[in-house]
Design a protein around this motif. Structure first.
Motif, PDB file in Angstrom:
ATOM      1  N   THR A 317      66.002  -4.633 -34.281  1.00 35.50           N
ATOM      2  CA  THR A 317      66.042  -6.016 -35.077  1.00 35.50           C
ATOM      3  C   THR A 317      64.919  -6.994 -34.032  1.00 35.50           C
ATOM      4  OG1 THR A 317      67.911  -7.051 -33.633  1.00 35.50           O
ATOM      5  CG2 THR A 317      68.283  -5.914 -35.729  1.00 35.50           C
ATOM      6  N   ILE A 318      64.656  -6.877 -32.788  1.00 34.41           N
ATOM      7  CA  ILE A 318      63.710  -7.670 -32.248  1.00 34.41           C
ATOM      8  C   ILE A 318      62.184  -6.963 -32.005  1.00 34.41           C
ATOM      9  CG2 ILE A 318      65.518  -9.118 -31.261  1.00 34.41           C
ATOM     10  CD1 ILE A 318      65.160  -7.702 -28.670  1.00 34.41           C
ATOM     11  N   GLY A 319      62.254  -5.733 -32.505  1.00 37.32           N
ATOM     12  CA  GLY A 319      60.829  -5.230 -32.616  1.00 37.32           C
ATOM     13  C   GLY A 319      60.631  -4.460 -31.345  1.00 37.32           C
ATOM     14  N   LEU A 320      61.525  -3.935 -30.580  1.00 34.60           N
ATOM     15  CA  LEU A 320      61.298  -3.319 -29.295  1.00 34.60           C
ATOM     16  C   LEU A 320      61.755  -1.688 -29.642  1.00 34.60           C
ATOM     17  CD1 LEU A 320      62.730  -5.539 -26.785  1.00 34.60           C
ATOM     18  CD2 LEU A 320      60.334  -5.433 -27.107  1.00 34.60           C
ATOM     19  N   ALA A 321      61.930  -1.404 -30.796  1.00 31.41           N
ATOM     20  CA  ALA A 321      62.151  -0.111 -31.018  1.00 31.41           C
ATOM     21  C   ALA A 321      61.826   0.267 -32.622  1.00 31.41           C
ATOM     22  CB  ALA A 321      63.875   0.500 -30.984  1.00 31.41           C
ATOM     23  N   PRO A 322      61.608   1.418 -33.073  1.00 35.42           N
ATOM     24  CA  PRO A 322      61.291   1.741 -34.368  1.00 35.42           C
ATOM     25  C   PRO A 322      62.563   1.473 -35.274  1.00 35.42           C
ATOM     26  CG  PRO A 322      60.569   3.591 -33.030  1.00 35.42           C
ATOM     27  CD  PRO A 322      61.367   2.703 -31.991  1.00 35.42           C
ATOM     28  N   VAL A 323      62.082   1.247 -36.488  1.00 38.31           N
ATOM     29  CA  VAL A 323      63.298   0.732 -37.380  1.00 38.31           C
ATOM     30  C   VAL A 323      63.966   2.167 -37.808  1.00 38.31           C
ATOM     31  CG1 VAL A 323      63.935   0.012 -39.611  1.00 38.31           C
ATOM     32  CG2 VAL A 323      62.216  -1.499 -38.263  1.00 38.31           C
ATOM     33  N   VAL A 324      65.143   2.360 -37.528  1.00 33.77           N
ATOM     34  CA  VAL A 324      65.939   3.444 -37.902  1.00 33.77           C
ATOM     35  C   VAL A 324      67.315   2.917 -38.272  1.00 33.77           C
ATOM     36  CG1 VAL A 324      64.798   5.136 -36.537  1.00 33.77           C
ATOM     37  CG2 VAL A 324      66.693   3.902 -35.655  1.00 33.77           C
ATOM     38  N   GLY A 325      67.856   3.820 -39.069  1.00 35.27           N
ATOM     39  CA  GLY A 325      69.257   3.433 -39.702  1.00 35.27           C
ATOM     40  C   GLY A 325      70.321   3.641 -39.011  1.00 35.27           C
TER      41      GLY A 325
END
Length: 369
Positions: A317-325
């Motif tokens: 949510t803060i852009g420090l990891a890829p978006v995954v479910g």
């Protein structure tokens, strides 16, 4: 009138429900603010979770331990069935439709408790020697970890597969494996990273590319705006425009942490993370200070599962990891994840409360209930 055996209550861990209940109450409240209809469905999931927690608490897990390999291989069979009879959604084949009732199930979710119980079963039958497991025992345990990993990754569901892999590796690290094995695996993983990348699907590569790019994706941009607008103490519901005006996508599930910060600010985020930290530390403490292999493995597994889910979700949510479910544990809207955690907590409480073997074999004496 039958009464509950006091020894059960004496060994029941009341700290766990005391830490979980605030999460459930606050999440239900926030989901109701985002979408009242989803709040009613979420309440049903909470009710189902309470029922399964009670069921697994009174289920004699140790006495039925001979069924754990059957449960594990049954779930492996379900994962194999996905390949031949599964339903595809959004390019992924992860669901099986049950005949006659037209209800779909996701075997990868059912695999989590089976996976954890199987690790506990294997460790209990072959405890680590002084200095930790050697190569022979490590490879045997790794087989039971890697088999569901590859089957789930093939669906493809790399997020769930990676969670199981990290869970298995984390449990083996806490239980005890010789350091030379870890060093060899670390070097091998680093060397093989380019090959692993080439085997990813295009959408998985795109997630990594979006994460590495200077400009985050639309979802993450809106999430960061919501988090920044919360300030120190947050905003009233009507002023939380990112969520109320539908700019923040998937606000009730994947990006619910962003809404928490928009509503309650930095202080709310600290309190929520602090509550998760207390749960994780408490469960790790149980694992480290017990000699019972079942309690050690299950409590460590639940702790690691919460840590991985929470860390990945918040970092996303803060852009420090890829978006995954990956949902926020016991907080995001959704039934399968919540019910799974209630199953695991029910089994853990059972293992602690009924830890003495004689409580399972009393015949013709006062009943537990």
């Amino acid at each position: 009138m039958r009464r509950i055996d006091r020894r059960i209550l004496a060994h029941f861990d009341f700290v766990i429900p005391a830490l979980i209940v605030p999460l459930v109450l606050v999440s239900g409240w926030l989901i109701g603010e985002i979408h009242p209809l989803l709040a009613h469905k979420h309440l049903v999931y909470v009710g189902v979770g309470a029922v399964v927690f009670t069921f697994f608490f009174f289920l004699p897990v140790r006495r039925l331990s001979w069924m754990i390999p059957i449960f594990y291989w049954f779930n492996i069979g379900l994962l194999l069935a996905v390949e031949f009879f599964g339903h595809a959604r959004l390019g992924a084949k992860r669901w099986i439709e049950l005949p006659f009732v037209h209800f779909t199930m996701q075997p990868s979710e059912l695999m989590k408790p089976a996976f954890i119980l199987m690790l506990a079963y294997l460790v209990s039958r072959n405890p680590p020697p002084y200095g930790g497991y050697g190569w022979a025992a490590f490879l045997k345990l790794s087989f039971y970890i890697l088999l569901p990993f590859f089957l789930i990754a093939k669906e493809p569901d790399l997020g769930t597969a990676t969670v199981l892999l990290l869970l298995g590796v984390g449990v083996l690290f806490l239980v005890g494996v010789r350091w030379k094995i870890w060093l060899t695996l670390a070097v091998g993983f680093i060397v093989s990273m380019p090959l692993i990348y080439t085997q990813l699907h295009d959408y998985q590569k795109k997630r990594i590319t979006d994460f590495m790019s200077e400009k985050p994706s639309y979802h993450v941009q809106q999430s960061i705006i919501a988090i920044g607008s919360g300030g120190v103490v947050g905003k009233a519901k009507e002023e939380a425009t990112q969520t109320q005006m539908k700019f923040l996508p998937i606000a009730s599930s994947d990006f619910i942490f962003a809404y928490v910060v928009e509503r309650f600010g930095f202080m709310g985020a600290v309190l929520l993370i602090g509550l998760y930290a207390l749960i994780i530390i408490h469960l790790l403490g149980i694992s480290l200070y017990t000699h019972d292999p079942y309690i050690k493995v299950v409590s460590a597994s639940v702790s690691l599962l919460i840590f991985v889910y929470m860390s990945v979700n918040i970092a996303m949510t803060i852009g420090l990891a890829p978006v995954v479910g990956v949902p926020l544990p016991m907080f995001s809207y959704g039934g399968s994840s919540f019910v799974n955690f209630m199953i695991l907590f029910g089994m853990l409480e059972n293992l602690m409360a009924f830890r003495f073997t004689e409580l399972y074999h009393r015949r013709g004496k006062k009943s537990f209930v």
